[in-house]
Design a protein around this motif. Structure first.
Motif, PDB file in Angstrom:
ATOM      1  N   GLU A   1       0.836  -1.195   0.000  1.00  0.00           N
ATOM      2  CA  GLU A   1       0.000   0.000   0.000  1.00  0.00           C
ATOM      3  C   GLU A   1       0.876   1.252   0.000  1.00  0.00           C
ATOM      4  N   ASP A   2       0.296   2.362  -0.467  1.00  0.00           N
ATOM      5  CA  ASP A   2       1.033   3.616  -0.533  1.00  0.00           C
ATOM      6  C   ASP A   2       1.493   4.047   0.864  1.00  0.00           C
TER       7      ASP A   2
ATOM      8  N   TYR B   1       8.934   7.422  -0.012  1.00  0.00           N
ATOM      9  CA  TYR B   1       7.483   7.284  -0.156  1.00  0.00           C
ATOM     10  C   TYR B   1       7.240   6.470  -1.429  1.00  0.00           C
TER      11      TYR B   1
ATOM     12  N   LYS C   1       4.438   4.102  -3.884  1.00  0.00           N
ATOM     13  CA  LYS C   1       3.084   3.673  -4.211  1.00  0.00           C
ATOM     14  C   LYS C   1       3.032   2.147  -4.192  1.00  0.00           C
TER      15      LYS C   1
END
Length: 207
Positions: free
Chosen positions: A59-60, A102, A104
């Motif tokens: 998950e992001d 970060y 995706k």
């Protein structure tokens, strides 16, 4: 194959390194070596190897990574170096370098590199390489003492590596030229007599 593949586009993903052990467990009495975890077979690696290797992001969000090595270790994600543990003396002992990204949801191509310097005597030369990946900041291992063999890897989850058979593509029919013609009816005029009446509606009175 692309550096990033969405979860629903990966065909035949296969887990090849389950993260149960370090990529190179602590070992004493080794010669100098340089190894790139690009899928090649290696007697020191616990994973089988594959042409291209990926990490899976469910998950992001923010993901934390750690590299522990004696001497030098590097992790790159999608051709971008994320973090590097320096192996230049006197940094040869097992220690940690960390990075954060970060990401995706999807599969990301990774490259892992390990270098072990030559020391004398070789009988005291140790090798160790571990990569961690977590949703929480990477925890440091126990790096006390002068010997890598007495030090401990980070308790954070070890990295899992995947292979992917191929990336699925969406195919469409070949475009074709289409002509559209609209029929325009001829105007029709009707001649007729009619009476136009107008009615006046007075506004209501308010008491």
């Amino acid at each position: 194959m692309n550096n990033y593949i969405p979860l629903n586009k990966a065909v035949g993903p296969k887990l090849i390194c389950d993260g149960e052990q370090a990529l190179i467990p602590q070992k004493l009495g080794v010669d100098a070596m340089t190894f790139n975890f690009d899928g090649s077979a290696c007697e020191h690696a616990t994973c089988a190897g594959a042409p291209e290797m990926f990490i899976k992001v469910e998950e992001d969000g923010l993901y934390y990574f750690g590299v522990e090595a004696d001497d030098k270790g590097i992790i790159s994600i999608a051709d971008e170096e994320l973090c590097k543990k320096d192996g230049t003396p006197p940094n040869g002992k097992l220690n940690l370098a960390t990075g954060i990204r970060y990401l995706k949801a999807g599969y990301y191509k990774v490259a892992l590199s390990y270098t072990n310097n030559a020391y004398t005597p070789v009988s005291n030369n140790a090798a160790a390489f571990n990569v961690t990946m977590d949703r929480e900041p990477i925890q440091a291992g126990k790096y006390e003492g002068n010997s890598t063999m007495k030090r401990e890897f980070s308790p954070s989850p070890k990295i899992k590596l995947w292979t992917i058979e191929k990336e699925s593509t969406i195919t469409c029919e070949e475009s074709r030229k289409v002509e559209v013609t609209l029929e325009e009816p001829a105007p029709v005029v009707e001649e007729s007599d009619s009476i136009c009446e107008t009615y006046i509606i007075p506004p209501p009175r308010f008491l």
